[in-house]
Design a protein around this motif. Structure first.
Motif, PDB file in Angstrom:
ATOM      1  N   UNK A 109       0.843  -1.182   0.000  1.00  0.00           N
ATOM      2  CA  UNK A 109       0.000   0.000   0.000  1.00  0.00           C
ATOM      3  C   UNK A 109       0.883   1.237   0.000  1.00  0.00           C
ATOM      4  N   UNK A 110       0.475   2.239  -0.750  1.00  0.00           N
ATOM      5  CA  UNK A 110       1.221   3.492  -0.778  1.00  0.00           C
ATOM      6  C   UNK A 110       0.925   4.284   0.484  1.00  0.00           C
ATOM      7  N   UNK A 111       1.984   4.749   1.146  1.00  0.00           N
ATOM      8  CA  UNK A 111       1.830   5.554   2.355  1.00  0.00           C
ATOM      9  C   UNK A 111       2.807   6.727   2.267  1.00  0.00           C
ATOM     10  N   UNK A 112       2.267   7.904   1.943  1.00  0.00           N
ATOM     11  CA  UNK A 112       3.084   9.105   1.754  1.00  0.00           C
ATOM     12  C   UNK A 112       4.140   8.837   0.682  1.00  0.00           C
ATOM     13  N   UNK A 116       4.121   0.354   2.024  1.00  0.00           N
ATOM     14  CA  UNK A 116       4.021  -0.457   3.233  1.00  0.00           C
ATOM     15  C   UNK A 116       3.490  -1.830   2.846  1.00  0.00           C
ATOM     16  N   UNK A 117       4.152  -2.867   3.323  1.00  0.00           N
ATOM     17  CA  UNK A 117       3.698  -4.240   3.074  1.00  0.00           C
ATOM     18  C   UNK A 117       2.745  -4.654   4.182  1.00  0.00           C
TER      19      UNK A 117
END
Length: 394
Positions: A109-112, A116-117
């Motif tokens: 997932x895209x986080x900033x 993140x896995x």
């Protein structure tokens, strides 16, 4: 493979009807088991990703009580042989009395400004190993594996990067009835079982070990106080013609895993590729970061060296652990017929050294396995998960 039953059994089927091949391969493995299957792993090579998906779905239905994982590949390994670029399915089934198995599916997932896995299960003190099968096109396998200690501690990872004959978009991953077209899947093996890993990188050193005295990112600027390119040229000039040809066809470099060892020989290094030179800066570019103070040694790889390395490691492993029941084999797709002239080499090596055991796996687009206690993604490597007979800690 003999028809006698055992705790670990394999199966192999070749044919354009992938559903039939999957049912045959998994059926063979299940029929050769001495008990009920707790774990089933299967690997599918097929032209059409939809056919691969249907075959995987059929395979998962054959062992409803077991934990089942699998993936697509460009070649499979089973029944003492390898099959490359041909519609085929291999399978391994295991009876693991008392073991606890936890399957998982990972996504990013895209986080900033970072990814993140998510999807990792909680760790337990009696976890022994995690098998990881990943889509190299959608999952950041290198970064995840290299940083796995941050979330998994010292848990070994073993496995490979899946692929498909159509490349990007054709990868299929399977876990406990679900089909995934991206990410990564796997299973953690825990409890009273004895399992261990073997990682054969298949290289031999050339020239002396040297300390990195200047570096910038992945550029080696100085080795032992001299320009890195000059050091490399000196080493190559002292080689015989055969080894010079090996250097020209693919030079490697080893990063020492134990800086305190008195000597650094074959097997003491994490192997990475030499990917170029910078004549203006007299620098050598490598496929990793080597900090100042790290000991390195240039390496070459050929079929004879890779053969010797795998046999030596497996022989030593058998001496150390005793009777072996079976193994999962993740072999680079650059090995097989491309390196050895036969797709059967690594499968035969396991049978020769570990005995007439069940062995299944696939030809991977990158192999995952621990070296000196740290997980890495490799190339041109054979990564092996060995199931042994004696219960207890590995």
């Amino acid at each position: 493979m003999a028809l006698m039953t055992s705790r670990i059994a394999d199966g192999l089927a070749v044919g354009s009807d992938l559903v039939e091949a999957a049912e045959n391969a998994v059926g063979q493995a299940l029929s050769r088991l001495s008990g009920q299957a707790d774990l089933v792993c299967f690997f599918i090579c097929g032209d059409d990703p939809d056919d691969v998906a249907r075959a995987g779905e059929a395979a998962m239905k054959l062992a409803p009580e077991a934990h089942v994982i699998g993936c697509s590949a460009t070649g499979v390994i089973g029944d003492g042989q390898g099959v490359e670029l041909t519609p085929s399915v291999s399978a391994l089934a295991a009876t693991l009395e008392g073991a606890r198995l936890t399957t998982f599916a990972l996504e990013t997932l895209a986080a900033e400004d970072r990814f993140v896995v998510v999807g990792l299960p909680e760790r337990s003190p009696d976890d022994h190993v995690a098998i990881l099968l990943a889509d190299p096109y959608s999952f950041p396998t290198d970064a995840f594996v290299e940083r796995s200690a941050d979330v998994l501690g010292e848990l070994p990872l073993i496995g490979g990067l899946a692929n498909g004959l159509q490349g990007r978009g054709s990868v299929r991953l399977f876990a406990d009835g679900e089909i995934y077209t991206e990410g990564a899947i796997g299973v953690i093996l825990s409890g009273p079982i004895k399992i261990s890993t073997v990682v054969s990188q298949g290289c031999r050193p050339i020239g002396p070990s040297m300390v990195v005295t200047a570096a910038e990112d992945n550029l080696l600027l100085e080795l032992a106080g001299q320009p890195a390119l000059a050091r490399l040229e000196d080493i190559v000039s002292d080689l015989d013609e055969d080894d010079r040809e090996l250097v020209a066809s693919g030079l490697q470099i080893g990063l020492a895993m134990d800086e305190y060892a008195e000597r650094h020989e074959r097997g003491d290094f994490l192997i990475r590729g030499v990917i170029g030179i910078d004549p203006d800066r007299e620098a050598v570019a490598i496929g990793d970061i080597a900090e100042v103070g790290r000991t390195v040694r240039f390496q070459v790889r050929d079929a004879a060296t890779a053969d010797e390395d795998l046999y030596d490691l497996l022989d030593a492993h058998r001496e150390e652990i005793g009777k072996v029941d079976g193994a999962l084999l993740f072999s680079c797709n650059g090995r097989g017929s491309a390196m050895f002239g036969t797709s059967d080499h690594d499968a035969v090596a396991l049978r020769d050294t570990l005995g007439p055991i069940g062995v299944a796996g696939f030809f991977a687009a990158g192999e995952v396995g621990p070296v000196a206690g740290h997980n890495h993604v490799h190339g041109f490597t054979a990564s092996v998960l060995v199931f042994s007979s004696t219960s207890g800690n590995p």
